[in-house]
Scaffold this motif. Sequence first.
Motif, PDB file in Angstrom:
ATOM      1  N   VAL A  26     -10.641  -3.853   9.180  1.00  0.00           N
ATOM      2  CA  VAL A  26      -9.391  -3.131   9.412  1.00  0.00           C
ATOM      3  C   VAL A  26      -8.401  -4.071  10.094  1.00  0.00           C
ATOM      4  CG1 VAL A  26     -10.503  -0.870   9.449  1.00  0.00           C
ATOM      5  CG2 VAL A  26     -10.247  -2.154  11.575  1.00  0.00           C
ATOM      6  N   MET A  27      -7.160  -3.641  10.171  1.00  0.00           N
ATOM      7  CA  MET A  27      -6.089  -4.532  10.651  1.00  0.00           C
ATOM      8  C   MET A  27      -6.416  -5.210  11.978  1.00  0.00           C
ATOM      9  SD  MET A  27      -2.530  -2.704   9.455  1.00  0.00           S
ATOM     10  CE  MET A  27      -2.564  -1.613  10.829  1.00  0.00           C
ATOM     11  N   LEU A  47       1.022  -0.192   4.129  1.00  0.00           N
ATOM     12  CA  LEU A  47       2.236  -0.492   4.883  1.00  0.00           C
ATOM     13  C   LEU A  47       2.246  -1.893   5.486  1.00  0.00           C
ATOM     14  CD1 LEU A  47       2.646   2.900   6.763  1.00  0.00           C
ATOM     15  CD2 LEU A  47       4.073   2.021   4.909  1.00  0.00           C
ATOM     16  N   SER A  48       1.072  -2.478   5.694  1.00  0.00           N
ATOM     17  CA  SER A  48       0.988  -3.732   6.441  1.00  0.00           C
ATOM     18  C   SER A  48       0.806  -4.936   5.528  1.00  0.00           C
ATOM     19  CB  SER A  48      -0.171  -3.679   7.428  1.00  0.00           C
ATOM     20  OG  SER A  48       0.022  -2.615   8.327  1.00  0.00           O
ATOM     21  N   GLU A  49       1.316  -6.044   6.011  1.00  0.00           N
ATOM     22  CA  GLU A  49       1.234  -7.299   5.270  1.00  0.00           C
ATOM     23  C   GLU A  49       0.061  -8.120   5.795  1.00  0.00           C
ATOM     24  OE1 GLU A  49       4.285 -10.915   4.422  1.00  0.00           O
ATOM     25  OE2 GLU A  49       5.163  -8.903   4.547  1.00  0.00           O
ATOM     26  N   TYR A  50      -0.708  -8.677   4.891  1.00  0.00           N
ATOM     27  CA  TYR A  50      -1.880  -9.486   5.221  1.00  0.00           C
ATOM     28  C   TYR A  50      -1.589 -10.927   4.834  1.00  0.00           C
ATOM     29  CZ  TYR A  50      -6.616 -11.381   4.714  1.00  0.00           C
ATOM     30  OH  TYR A  50      -7.743 -12.152   4.808  1.00  0.00           O
ATOM     31  N   LEU A  69       6.173  -3.909  -1.262  1.00  0.00           N
ATOM     32  CA  LEU A  69       5.471  -5.100  -1.737  1.00  0.00           C
ATOM     33  C   LEU A  69       6.485  -6.200  -2.018  1.00  0.00           C
ATOM     34  CD1 LEU A  69       2.792  -6.381  -2.662  1.00  0.00           C
ATOM     35  CD2 LEU A  69       3.262  -5.451  -4.934  1.00  0.00           C
ATOM     36  N   THR A  70       6.295  -7.352  -1.385  1.00  0.00           N
ATOM     37  CA  THR A  70       7.246  -8.450  -1.553  1.00  0.00           C
ATOM     38  C   THR A  70       6.720  -9.486  -2.542  1.00  0.00           C
ATOM     39  OG1 THR A  70       6.335  -9.826   0.225  1.00  0.00           O
ATOM     40  CG2 THR A  70       7.980  -8.157   0.858  1.00  0.00           C
ATOM     41  N   ASP A  71       7.650 -10.204  -3.135  1.00  0.00           N
ATOM     42  CA  ASP A  71       7.269 -11.296  -4.032  1.00  0.00           C
ATOM     43  C   ASP A  71       6.462 -12.347  -3.275  1.00  0.00           C
ATOM     44  OD1 ASP A  71       8.740  -9.874  -5.848  1.00  0.00           O
ATOM     45  OD2 ASP A  71      10.329 -11.377  -6.067  1.00  0.00           O
ATOM     46  N   ARG A  72       6.806 -12.589  -2.019  1.00  0.00           N
ATOM     47  CA  ARG A  72       6.087 -13.573  -1.207  1.00  0.00           C
ATOM     48  C   ARG A  72       4.617 -13.191  -1.057  1.00  0.00           C
ATOM     49  NH1 ARG A  72       4.005 -14.638   3.296  1.00  0.00           N
ATOM     50  NH2 ARG A  72       4.414 -12.668   4.311  1.00  0.00           N
ATOM     51  N   GLU A  73       4.355 -11.900  -0.810  1.00  0.00           N
ATOM     52  CA  GLU A  73       2.968 -11.438  -0.708  1.00  0.00           C
ATOM     53  C   GLU A  73       2.222 -11.670  -2.021  1.00  0.00           C
ATOM     54  OE1 GLU A  73       2.280  -7.582   1.787  1.00  0.00           O
ATOM     55  OE2 GLU A  73       4.237  -7.409   0.800  1.00  0.00           O
TER      56      GLU A  73
END
Length: 184
Positions: A26-27, A47-50, A69-73
């Motif tokens: 988990v986070m 919701l969170s970025e990993y 969701l970002t292109d960077r992710e």
Amino acid sequence: SWGDLHFARAIQQELHRRGRPCAIHVMDQWEASRDERFGVVVHLKGLSEYEPNPAQFNVLWNISHPEKLTDRECEASDLVLVASERFAAALRGRVSTPVAVLEQATDPAVFFPEQDSAHARELVFVGNSRRVMRRVLADLLPTDRDLAVWGGDWEGLIDAEHVVGTYLPNDEVRRAYSSAAIVL
């Protein structure tokens, strides 16, 4: 109390049944487990970025909030999974990472029809508010219908009469769904 953890556990159990050992992090554990060596890491994107470890094969499975969701992710991952062909096509036009459709499912060992008169309601919604009004409830409310909401942080967003509990254990959700006339 979030459905993502139950979803992760169902995936974990299925992988174990297929002879593939795995762990859920988990986070709060992400940073400490970053240097652990796993052949594949699947990030259930909510919701969170990993921040993936490039030494591992990283799968980003976007299970909610596609607008976040970002292109960077996507570019930091080795494979991106999304729930619809339309969204996959849009992402493929923006990122170089392979994008595939993998629809969400449920564990039939946990979710199967099981009516229970204690959970019989006309309308049922199971989910936290995330401190915002959920669209399906905003479209419905106000209502005189028998609406039962299980979830947290609904204070000030909906009438308290509709909130029947702040948490419904995952193994009881099937009973609430099976016993409702309509599941939202």
